[in-house]
Enzyme design. Sequence first.
Site, PDB file in Angstrom:
ATOM      1  N   HIS A  18       0.900  -1.203   0.073  1.00 47.70           N
ATOM      2  CA  HIS A  18       0.071   0.008  -0.114  1.00 47.70           C
ATOM      3  C   HIS A  18       0.722   1.341   0.153  1.00 47.70           C
ATOM      4  O   HIS A  18       0.612   2.196  -0.919  1.00 47.70           O
ATOM      5  CB  HIS A  18      -0.851   0.059   1.165  1.00 47.70           C
ATOM      6  CG  HIS A  18      -1.817  -0.968   1.133  1.00 47.70           C
ATOM      7  ND1 HIS A  18      -2.200  -1.956   2.309  1.00 47.70           N
ATOM      8  CD2 HIS A  18      -2.842  -1.472   0.679  1.00 47.70           C
ATOM      9  CE1 HIS A  18      -2.874  -2.766   2.296  1.00 47.70           C
ATOM     10  NE2 HIS A  18      -3.524  -2.429   1.265  1.00 47.70           N
ATOM     11  N   LYS A  42     -16.672  -6.719   8.411  1.00 49.02           N
ATOM     12  CA  LYS A  42     -15.701  -7.585   8.065  1.00 49.02           C
ATOM     13  C   LYS A  42     -14.640  -8.077   9.232  1.00 49.02           C
ATOM     14  O   LYS A  42     -13.750  -8.663   9.147  1.00 49.02           O
ATOM     15  CB  LYS A  42     -14.702  -6.684   7.135  1.00 49.02           C
ATOM     16  CG  LYS A  42     -14.635  -7.395   5.575  1.00 49.02           C
ATOM     17  CD  LYS A  42     -13.891  -6.484   4.781  1.00 49.02           C
ATOM     18  CE  LYS A  42     -13.055  -7.100   3.785  1.00 49.02           C
ATOM     19  NZ  LYS A  42     -12.151  -6.405   2.818  1.00 49.02           N
ATOM     20  N   ARG A  91      -1.966  -5.926  -8.239  1.00 47.80           N
ATOM     21  CA  ARG A  91      -0.819  -6.700  -7.890  1.00 47.80           C
ATOM     22  C   ARG A  91      -0.319  -7.728  -8.914  1.00 47.80           C
ATOM     23  O   ARG A  91       0.366  -8.059  -9.284  1.00 47.80           O
ATOM     24  CB  ARG A  91      -0.817  -7.450  -6.693  1.00 47.80           C
ATOM     25  CG  ARG A  91      -0.739  -6.516  -5.487  1.00 47.80           C
ATOM     26  CD  ARG A  91      -1.243  -7.202  -4.060  1.00 47.80           C
ATOM     27  NE  ARG A  91      -2.684  -7.559  -4.583  1.00 47.80           N
ATOM     28  CZ  ARG A  91      -3.620  -7.918  -3.309  1.00 47.80           C
ATOM     29  NH1 ARG A  91      -2.973  -8.245  -2.132  1.00 47.80           N
ATOM     30  NH2 ARG A  91      -4.578  -8.333  -3.599  1.00 47.80           N
ATOM     31  N   SER A 129      -2.890  -7.892   3.313  1.00 49.62           N
ATOM     32  CA  SER A 129      -2.726  -7.566   4.856  1.00 49.62           C
ATOM     33  C   SER A 129      -3.224  -8.973   5.263  1.00 49.62           C
ATOM     34  O   SER A 129      -2.815  -9.236   6.466  1.00 49.62           O
ATOM     35  CB  SER A 129      -3.880  -6.688   5.078  1.00 49.62           C
ATOM     36  OG  SER A 129      -3.820  -5.484   4.402  1.00 49.62           O
TER      37      SER A 129
HETATM   38  O1  PNS Z   1      -8.732  -3.060   0.819  1.00 52.39           O
HETATM   39  P1  PNS Z   1      -9.948  -3.443  -0.164  1.00 52.39           P
HETATM   40  O2  PNS Z   1     -10.736  -4.464   0.504  1.00 52.39           O
HETATM   41  O3  PNS Z   1      -9.676  -4.014  -1.418  1.00 52.39           O
HETATM   42  O4  PNS Z   1     -10.920  -2.230  -0.378  1.00 52.39           O
HETATM   43  C1  PNS Z   1     -12.046  -2.424  -0.965  1.00 52.39           C
HETATM   44  C2  PNS Z   1     -12.832  -1.103  -1.022  1.00 52.39           C
HETATM   45  C3  PNS Z   1     -12.678  -0.208   0.190  1.00 52.39           C
HETATM   46  C4  PNS Z   1     -12.149   0.043  -2.162  1.00 52.39           C
HETATM   47  C5  PNS Z   1     -14.441  -1.315  -1.463  1.00 52.39           C
HETATM   48  O5  PNS Z   1     -14.907  -2.262  -0.634  1.00 52.39           O
HETATM   49  C6  PNS Z   1     -15.184  -0.184  -1.515  1.00 52.39           C
HETATM   50  O6  PNS Z   1     -14.945   0.769  -2.098  1.00 52.39           O
HETATM   51  N1  PNS Z   1     -16.248   0.011  -0.388  1.00 52.39           N
HETATM   52  C7  PNS Z   1     -17.146   1.021  -0.402  1.00 52.39           C
HETATM   53  C8  PNS Z   1     -18.703   0.570  -0.563  1.00 52.39           C
HETATM   54  C9  PNS Z   1     -18.832   1.054  -2.168  1.00 52.39           C
HETATM   55  O7  PNS Z   1     -18.516   1.982  -2.816  1.00 52.39           O
HETATM   56  N2  PNS Z   1     -19.296   0.062  -2.714  1.00 52.39           N
HETATM   57  C10 PNS Z   1     -19.630  -0.020  -4.239  1.00 52.39           C
HETATM   58  C11 PNS Z   1     -18.412   0.082  -5.386  1.00 52.39           C
HETATM   59  S1  PNS Z   1     -18.252  -1.515  -5.871  1.00 52.39           S
END
Ligand code: PNS
Length: 168
Positions: A18, A42, A91, A129
């Site tokens: 990150h 989560k 990645r 993570s």
């Molecule tokens: O670290 P991660 O788990 O890959 O992050 C995922 C994240 C936070 C980017 C994604 O879950 C997110 O944007 N969540 C917010 C909810 C949202 O907007 N959902 C609709 C978009 S698909």
Amino acid sequence: MENKAVYPGFFDPITNGHVDIIQRGLKIFDRILVAVLKNPKKRPLFSTKERVKMIQNIFANEKKIEVKAFDGLLVEFAKKNNSRIVIRGLRAISDFEYEFQMALMNRKLNPEIETFFLMPSVQYSFLSSKLVKEVFMLGGCIKDLVPQIVEKKLRYKSKKNPRGFLDN
Ligand code: PNS
């Protein structure tokens, strides 16, 4: 106009992968707002506050970085914070499908917002993570995988609450 990008994630905890993406983003954007997803569903190892604090600590000397927690839709958060760019790290090919779906869903929700993909250094292409927590829990070395503060906090957490640690 200032070119501000949002870098969202769960960051439980933030890894060197990150950090690498943020540093690459800093070469392109004027400011980066690191957006830490709250999402208690989560069951994170670190609380939202802890995850935000660790990132703030890592970038304490970087004025172009801001860190905030968020919930709800990412596109709404980006709009509220005057950003039209979402940064995501890619990645490997395996990330692509999920990222592609998210980017297109976000575009459907708000066509003004673009997703910008960055590739981390190859030495972090296997890093997540979840794996960091697993390796740490099983006694493996995570020195080159996370910033020092994260390793310290993992150590503290595993001593303070070994059961809670194993649940994650
Ligand atoms: O670290 P991660 O788990 O890959 O992050 C995922 C994240 C936070 C980017 C994604 O879950 C997110 O944007 N969540 C917010 C909810 C949202 O907007 N959902 C609709 C978009 S698909």
